[in-house]
Design an enzyme around this catalytic site. Structure first.
Site, PDB file in Angstrom:
ATOM      1  N   ALA A 130      -4.771   4.664   4.162  1.00 42.78           N
ATOM      2  CA  ALA A 130      -4.060   3.674   3.367  1.00 42.78           C
ATOM      3  C   ALA A 130      -5.047   2.761   2.664  1.00 42.78           C
ATOM      4  CB  ALA A 130      -3.142   2.844   4.259  1.00 42.78           C
ATOM      5  N   ASN A 131      -4.554   2.050   1.657  1.00 44.67           N
ATOM      6  CA  ASN A 131      -5.326   0.972   1.041  1.00 44.67           C
ATOM      7  C   ASN A 131      -5.038  -0.313   1.785  1.00 44.67           C
ATOM      8  OD1 ASN A 131      -5.860   2.923  -0.928  1.00 44.67           O
ATOM      9  ND2 ASN A 131      -5.770   1.416  -2.557  1.00 44.67           N
ATOM     10  N   ARG A 132      -5.933  -1.268   1.657  1.00 43.30           N
ATOM     11  CA  ARG A 132      -5.734  -2.587   2.237  1.00 43.30           C
ATOM     12  C   ARG A 132      -4.884  -3.404   1.264  1.00 43.30           C
ATOM     13  NH1 ARG A 132      -8.904  -4.529   6.313  1.00 43.30           N
ATOM     14  NH2 ARG A 132     -10.732  -3.240   6.023  1.00 43.30           N
ATOM     15  N   SER A 133      -3.648  -3.676   1.623  1.00 38.50           N
ATOM     16  CA  SER A 133      -2.774  -4.487   0.762  1.00 38.50           C
ATOM     17  C   SER A 133      -1.684  -5.121   1.609  1.00 38.50           C
ATOM     18  CB  SER A 133      -2.132  -3.606  -0.314  1.00 38.50           C
ATOM     19  OG  SER A 133      -1.097  -4.308  -0.964  1.00 38.50           O
TER      20      SER A 133
ATOM     21  N   PRO B 162       0.843  -1.196   0.000  1.00 36.86           N
ATOM     22  CA  PRO B 162       0.000   0.000   0.000  1.00 36.86           C
ATOM     23  C   PRO B 162       0.878   1.245   0.000  1.00 36.86           C
ATOM     24  CG  PRO B 162       0.319  -0.733   2.247  1.00 36.86           C
ATOM     25  CD  PRO B 162       1.140  -1.660   1.370  1.00 36.86           C
TER      26      PRO B 162
END
Ligand code: CTP
Ligand code: CA
Length: 218
Positions: free
Chosen positions: A33-36, A21
């Site tokens: 943030a993105n979920r990664s 992310p």
């Protein structure tokens, strides 16, 4: 080479990967943030290095070990990722697996405090699209691959992204199930020649299959 079975099909090739992310700070203690998990991107970096490629992995914040033979550059924000990608050029191929935050936040130098006035309003601005920038760059890698995690109309959205961003291939990942953070991925490979539907397989196997396809193409 492939005939001798040495497996070093990508010897002498420079490949750039983004993974994980990005974190966009709100204040010194908070971010969006993105979920990664970064697992698919790290697996691809490892599989390409295993085939002999010189791999630079530009990574957002993840809890993963660097795959053997891979050069890792750690970044936090999308803007830092864009800069690190530009610095890592030239490359024969680039695989943009990162879940880049689409927006950054107008940051506060001090920790935002709870007040009687209620919740703060965040001011967003759009981040650079690293994949689209790379596609327009005079140093565009000969093979430019994007990822698209989609929850619906997966192939349609991926094909649209391929054209809009100027990528050669889009690896479309159907995340309508329990893929995020999980072990397996459901992939459709969208190229200029059409669409391949891959059976659902572990991320390590997706990485191996994609690395072989990249070796075929380079
Ligand atoms: N990407 C990028 N830089 C960005 C956003 C996305 O390089 N600022 C790349 C991703 O790494 C991925 C591809 O573009 O390879 C597709 O990302 P995605 O988020 O699916 O595309 P978006 O255009 O941001 O569309 P969406 O509105 O679905 O988020
Ligand atoms: Ca996005």
């Amino acid at each position: 080479d492939r005939l001798s079975g040495s497996g070093k099909r990508l010897a002498g090739k420079r490949i750039l990967i983004t993974a994980g992310p990005t974190h966009e700070p709100i204040d010194p203690v908070r971010y969006i943030a993105n979920r990664s998990s970064g697992r698919q991107g790290y697996a691809i970096a490892g599989a390409l290095a295993h085939l002999g490629a010189e791999v630079t992995l530009v990574s957002g914040p993840v809890a993963l070990p660097t795959p053997p033979g891979v050069t890792r550059v750690d970044v936090e924000t999308a803007q830092e990722m864009a800069n690190a990608v530009a610095t890592a050029l030239p490359a024969d191929a680039a695989v943009m697996v990162a879940a880049v935050a689409d927006w950054r936040v107008e940051t506060s130098d001090q920790k935002i405090k709870k007040t009687a006035e209620g919740a703060p309003r965040l001011e967003f601005s759009e981040n650079p699209d690293i994949l689209a920038m790379l596609a327009q760059s005079p140093r565009r890698p000969a093979l430019l691959i994007g990822f698209a995690a989609e929850t619906e109309r997966v192939v349609e959205h991926a094909a649209e992204k391929r054209t809009r961003k100027g990528a050669d291939w889009i690896v479309a990942n159907d995340v309508s199930g329990d893929v995020m953070g999980g072990e397996a991925n459901s992939i459709h490979l969208v190229t200029g020649d059409g669409i391949e539907h891959w059976e659902r397989m572990p991320k390590a196997q997706v990485a191996e299959k994609l690395a072989q396809r990249i070796a075929d193409a380079l």
